[in-house]
Design a protein around this motif. Structure first.
Motif, PDB file in Angstrom:
ATOM      1  N   ALA A  94       0.830  -1.210   0.000  1.00 63.65           N
ATOM      2  CA  ALA A  94       0.000   0.000   0.000  1.00 63.65           C
ATOM      3  C   ALA A  94       0.864   1.259   0.000  1.00 63.65           C
ATOM      4  O   ALA A  94       0.593   2.226  -0.729  1.00 63.65           O
ATOM      5  N   LEU A  95       1.910   1.248   0.805  1.00 64.45           N
ATOM      6  CA  LEU A  95       2.798   2.405   0.903  1.00 64.45           C
ATOM      7  C   LEU A  95       3.477   2.671  -0.439  1.00 64.45           C
ATOM      8  O   LEU A  95       3.539   3.823  -0.913  1.00 64.45           O
ATOM      9  N   SER A  96       3.967   1.620  -1.074  1.00 60.12           N
ATOM     10  CA  SER A  96       4.621   1.778  -2.371  1.00 60.12           C
ATOM     11  C   SER A  96       3.650   2.270  -3.436  1.00 60.12           C
ATOM     12  O   SER A  96       3.984   3.132  -4.258  1.00 60.12           O
ATOM     13  N   ARG A  97       2.431   1.717  -3.425  1.00 59.71           N
ATOM     14  CA  ARG A  97       1.417   2.159  -4.386  1.00 59.71           C
ATOM     15  C   ARG A  97       1.081   3.632  -4.194  1.00 59.71           C
ATOM     16  O   ARG A  97       0.936   4.393  -5.166  1.00 59.71           O
ATOM     17  N   TYR A  98       0.995   4.058  -2.954  1.00 63.35           N
ATOM     18  CA  TYR A  98       0.679   5.459  -2.664  1.00 63.35           C
ATOM     19  C   TYR A  98       1.775   6.389  -3.187  1.00 63.35           C
ATOM     20  O   TYR A  98       1.486   7.433  -3.787  1.00 63.35           O
ATOM     21  N   LEU A  99       3.024   6.022  -2.984  1.00 64.72           N
ATOM     22  CA  LEU A  99       4.133   6.858  -3.452  1.00 64.72           C
ATOM     23  C   LEU A  99       4.147   6.945  -4.973  1.00 64.72           C
ATOM     24  O   LEU A  99       4.365   8.028  -5.539  1.00 64.72           O
ATOM     25  N   LEU A 100       3.922   5.827  -5.629  1.00 63.90           N
ATOM     26  CA  LEU A 100       3.927   5.826  -7.096  1.00 63.90           C
ATOM     27  C   LEU A 100       2.758   6.632  -7.659  1.00 63.90           C
ATOM     28  O   LEU A 100       2.880   7.256  -8.722  1.00 63.90           O
ATOM     29  N   ASP A 101       1.630   6.641  -6.963  1.00 67.65           N
ATOM     30  CA  ASP A 101       0.460   7.410  -7.403  1.00 67.65           C
ATOM     31  C   ASP A 101       0.591   8.890  -7.062  1.00 67.65           C
ATOM     32  O   ASP A 101      -0.095   9.732  -7.662  1.00 67.65           O
ATOM     33  N   ASN A 102       1.448   9.205  -6.081  1.00 68.34           N
ATOM     34  CA  ASN A 102       1.608  10.589  -5.624  1.00 68.34           C
ATOM     35  C   ASN A 102       3.100  10.940  -5.543  1.00 68.34           C
ATOM     36  O   ASN A 102       3.643  11.156  -4.450  1.00 68.34           O
ATOM     37  N   PRO A 103       3.770  11.016  -6.671  1.00 68.85           N
ATOM     38  CA  PRO A 103       5.229  11.204  -6.664  1.00 68.85           C
ATOM     39  C   PRO A 103       5.687  12.493  -5.991  1.00 68.85           C
ATOM     40  O   PRO A 103       6.840  12.561  -5.531  1.00 68.85           O
ATOM     41  N   ALA A 104       4.818  13.487  -5.910  1.00 60.82           N
ATOM     42  CA  ALA A 104       5.214  14.746  -5.270  1.00 60.82           C
ATOM     43  C   ALA A 104       5.553  14.551  -3.789  1.00 60.82           C
ATOM     44  O   ALA A 104       6.280  15.364  -3.202  1.00 60.82           O
ATOM     45  N   VAL A 105       5.047  13.487  -3.197  1.00 60.08           N
ATOM     46  CA  VAL A 105       5.328  13.201  -1.788  1.00 60.08           C
ATOM     47  C   VAL A 105       6.830  12.985  -1.572  1.00 60.08           C
ATOM     48  O   VAL A 105       7.374  13.334  -0.519  1.00 60.08           O
ATOM     49  N   CYS A 106       7.500  12.408  -2.587  1.00 59.33           N
ATOM     50  CA  CYS A 106       8.927  12.087  -2.471  1.00 59.33           C
ATOM     51  C   CYS A 106       9.842  13.004  -3.264  1.00 59.33           C
ATOM     52  O   CYS A 106      11.026  13.120  -2.936  1.00 59.33           O
ATOM     53  N   ARG A 107       9.322  13.630  -4.297  1.00 64.24           N
ATOM     54  CA  ARG A 107      10.169  14.333  -5.256  1.00 64.24           C
ATOM     55  C   ARG A 107      11.087  15.360  -4.587  1.00 64.24           C
ATOM     56  O   ARG A 107      10.645  16.250  -3.869  1.00 64.24           O
ATOM     57  N   GLY A 108      12.396  15.193  -4.814  1.00 67.14           N
ATOM     58  CA  GLY A 108      13.378  16.139  -4.299  1.00 67.14           C
ATOM     59  C   GLY A 108      13.645  16.042  -2.811  1.00 67.14           C
ATOM     60  O   GLY A 108      14.371  16.868  -2.253  1.00 67.14           O
ATOM     61  N   ARG A 109      13.125  15.005  -2.146  1.00 59.49           N
ATOM     62  CA  ARG A 109      13.243  14.907  -0.691  1.00 59.49           C
ATOM     63  C   ARG A 109      14.210  13.788  -0.282  1.00 59.49           C
ATOM     64  O   ARG A 109      14.516  12.901  -1.068  1.00 59.49           O
ATOM     65  N   THR A 110      14.669  13.860   0.967  1.00 67.42           N
ATOM     66  CA  THR A 110      15.471  12.779   1.544  1.00 67.42           C
ATOM     67  C   THR A 110      14.517  11.826   2.256  1.00 67.42           C
ATOM     68  O   THR A 110      13.682  12.244   3.062  1.00 67.42           O
ATOM     69  N   VAL A 111      14.645  10.540   1.957  1.00 66.46           N
ATOM     70  CA  VAL A 111      13.668   9.552   2.405  1.00 66.46           C
ATOM     71  C   VAL A 111      14.359   8.389   3.118  1.00 66.46           C
ATOM     72  O   VAL A 111      15.377   7.873   2.644  1.00 66.46           O
ATOM     73  N   LEU A 112      13.792   7.971   4.243  1.00 67.95           N
ATOM     74  CA  LEU A 112      14.248   6.781   4.960  1.00 67.95           C
ATOM     75  C   LEU A 112      13.155   5.728   4.913  1.00 67.95           C
ATOM     76  O   LEU A 112      12.022   5.970   5.335  1.00 67.95           O
ATOM     77  N   ASP A 113      13.493   4.542   4.377  1.00 71.04           N
ATOM     78  CA  ASP A 113      12.605   3.384   4.415  1.00 71.04           C
ATOM     79  C   ASP A 113      13.063   2.525   5.579  1.00 71.04           C
ATOM     80  O   ASP A 113      14.068   1.833   5.496  1.00 71.04           O
TER      81      ASP A 113
ATOM     82  N   GLY B 293       2.282   2.262   6.427  1.00 69.40           N
ATOM     83  CA  GLY B 293       1.430   1.345   5.682  1.00 69.40           C
ATOM     84  C   GLY B 293       1.112   0.138   6.541  1.00 69.40           C
ATOM     85  O   GLY B 293       2.017  -0.485   7.098  1.00 69.40           O
ATOM     86  N   ASP B 294      -0.171  -0.200   6.665  1.00 70.89           N
ATOM     87  CA  ASP B 294      -0.573  -1.347   7.486  1.00 70.89           C
ATOM     88  C   ASP B 294      -1.932  -1.845   7.018  1.00 70.89           C
ATOM     89  O   ASP B 294      -2.807  -1.043   6.674  1.00 70.89           O
ATOM     90  N   PRO B 295      -2.126  -3.182   7.023  1.00 73.58           N
ATOM     91  CA  PRO B 295      -3.405  -3.735   6.578  1.00 73.58           C
ATOM     92  C   PRO B 295      -4.451  -3.845   7.678  1.00 73.58           C
ATOM     93  O   PRO B 295      -5.497  -4.468   7.472  1.00 73.58           O
ATOM     94  N   GLY B 296      -4.169  -3.264   8.839  1.00 73.51           N
ATOM     95  CA  GLY B 296      -5.146  -3.290   9.919  1.00 73.51           C
ATOM     96  C   GLY B 296      -4.935  -4.407  10.915  1.00 73.51           C
ATOM     97  O   GLY B 296      -5.895  -4.928  11.495  1.00 73.51           O
ATOM     98  N   ARG B 297      -3.690  -4.768  11.149  1.00 72.63           N
ATOM     99  CA  ARG B 297      -3.392  -5.793  12.145  1.00 72.63           C
ATOM    100  C   ARG B 297      -3.820  -5.316  13.533  1.00 72.63           C
ATOM    101  O   ARG B 297      -3.802  -4.129  13.836  1.00 72.63           O
ATOM    102  N   ALA B 298      -4.177  -6.262  14.399  1.00 76.78           N
ATOM    103  CA  ALA B 298      -4.679  -5.918  15.736  1.00 76.78           C
ATOM    104  C   ALA B 298      -3.669  -5.094  16.521  1.00 76.78           C
ATOM    105  O   ALA B 298      -4.029  -4.141  17.217  1.00 76.78           O
ATOM    106  N   GLN B 299      -2.368  -5.441  16.419  1.00 74.00           N
ATOM    107  CA  GLN B 299      -1.340  -4.712  17.170  1.00 74.00           C
ATOM    108  C   GLN B 299      -1.288  -3.245  16.757  1.00 74.00           C
ATOM    109  O   GLN B 299      -0.967  -2.373  17.566  1.00 74.00           O
TER     110      GLN B 299
END
Length: 257
Positions: free
Chosen positions: A95-114, A210-216
């Motif tokens: 989900a997280l990867s799909r969101y970034l690919l659909d909204n590239p402005a979120v990452c463009r030109g930024r420093t990112v930690l995965d 990104g999370d699929p709704g786990r109980a924790q």
């Protein structure tokens, strides 16, 4: 992970690995430091399969475990490394990867930690979206090699791969921190909570989860500080492998809420 394997068998595979590690840890090397990068690359190439079409990000190719791979059936005590969480494309990371690919402005030109980068999919999505600098952090050195291989598979220069435990360490300046499927353990979630607070207060870092709704995740106190950004319906094969979870979501951590 992809393919028709039932979720019970998928989870049993991981549990068997863990049990075997405990039983055989005195008789074998569990650390990737015992192998060269070249050996690890060869091992990954021989024991994974290139997949992608059955995920939320079909444009991203990854080397993962499938039922066609040797260690899907092999005796787990023969596995030479730590648990292969890097060989699974978890639904929160999808989900997280799909969101970034659909909204590239979120990452463009930024420093990112995965953080907890695993197979490196979110780091790859950040690079494809135009991030200025990407760091993939996972305490498993094999995951770092897998991330470099997966980056190359997608025609990208690999990100900086770090294997130290960054949670609780002195806060570095990142514009964006990505966390996919990291809230599977309450103690880890609590450590993350306080460390992320410091990152935000010190550097104004944006945090996406990104999370699929786990109980924790749903039951942790951090949940009330999150704002929903997107929700994705999981492909059928991913549902089957994750106890029938139907959706995976992306959240923005907003401690001021």
């Amino acid at each position: 992970m992809f393919g028709p394997l039932a979720p019970q068998k998928h989870v049993r595979l991981i549990k068997t690995f863990i049990g075997s590690f405990k039983q055989t840890s005195g008789r074998r090397c569990l650390s990737a430091s015992c192998r060269s990068d070249e050996d690890i690359r060869r091992f990954i190439s021989e024991n994974t399969e290139t997949v992608g079409q059955q995920s939320l990000t079909p444009e991203v190719k990854l080397r993962l475990f499938t039922p066609n791979c040797r260690f899907w059936r092999e005796r787990p005590e023969l596995w030479p490394f730590d648990d292969p969480y890097w060989a699974i494309y978890w639904p929160g990371g999808q989900a997280l990867s799909r969101y970034l690919l659909d909204n590239p402005a979120v990452c463009r030109g930024r420093t990112v930690l995965d953080l907890g980068s695993g197979c490196g999919a979110s780091a790859i999505a950040a690079k494809l979206s135009g991030a200025a600098r990407v760091v993939a952090n996972d305490i498993d050195a094999v995951a770092a090699v897998a991330t470099r291989m997966n980056s190359e598979l997608n025609g990208l220069e690999p990100p900086v791969c770090l294997t130290n435990n960054m949670i609780g360490s002195p806060v570095e300046a990142f514009d964006l921190i990505l966390l996919g499927d990291m809230f599977y353990d309450e103690a880890l979630a609590t450590s993350l909570h306080s460390w992320l607070d410091r990152c935000i207060k010190t550097h104004g870092t944006q945090v996406l989860i990104g999370d699929p709704g786990r109980a924790q995740f749903e039951e942790h106190s951090i949940r009330r500080l999150l704002r929903l950004l997107a929700q994705f319906e999981l492909p059928e094969s991913v549902r089957e492998e994750n106890y029938g979870l139907t959706c995976s979501s992306v959240w923005c951590y907003c401690p001021e809420l």
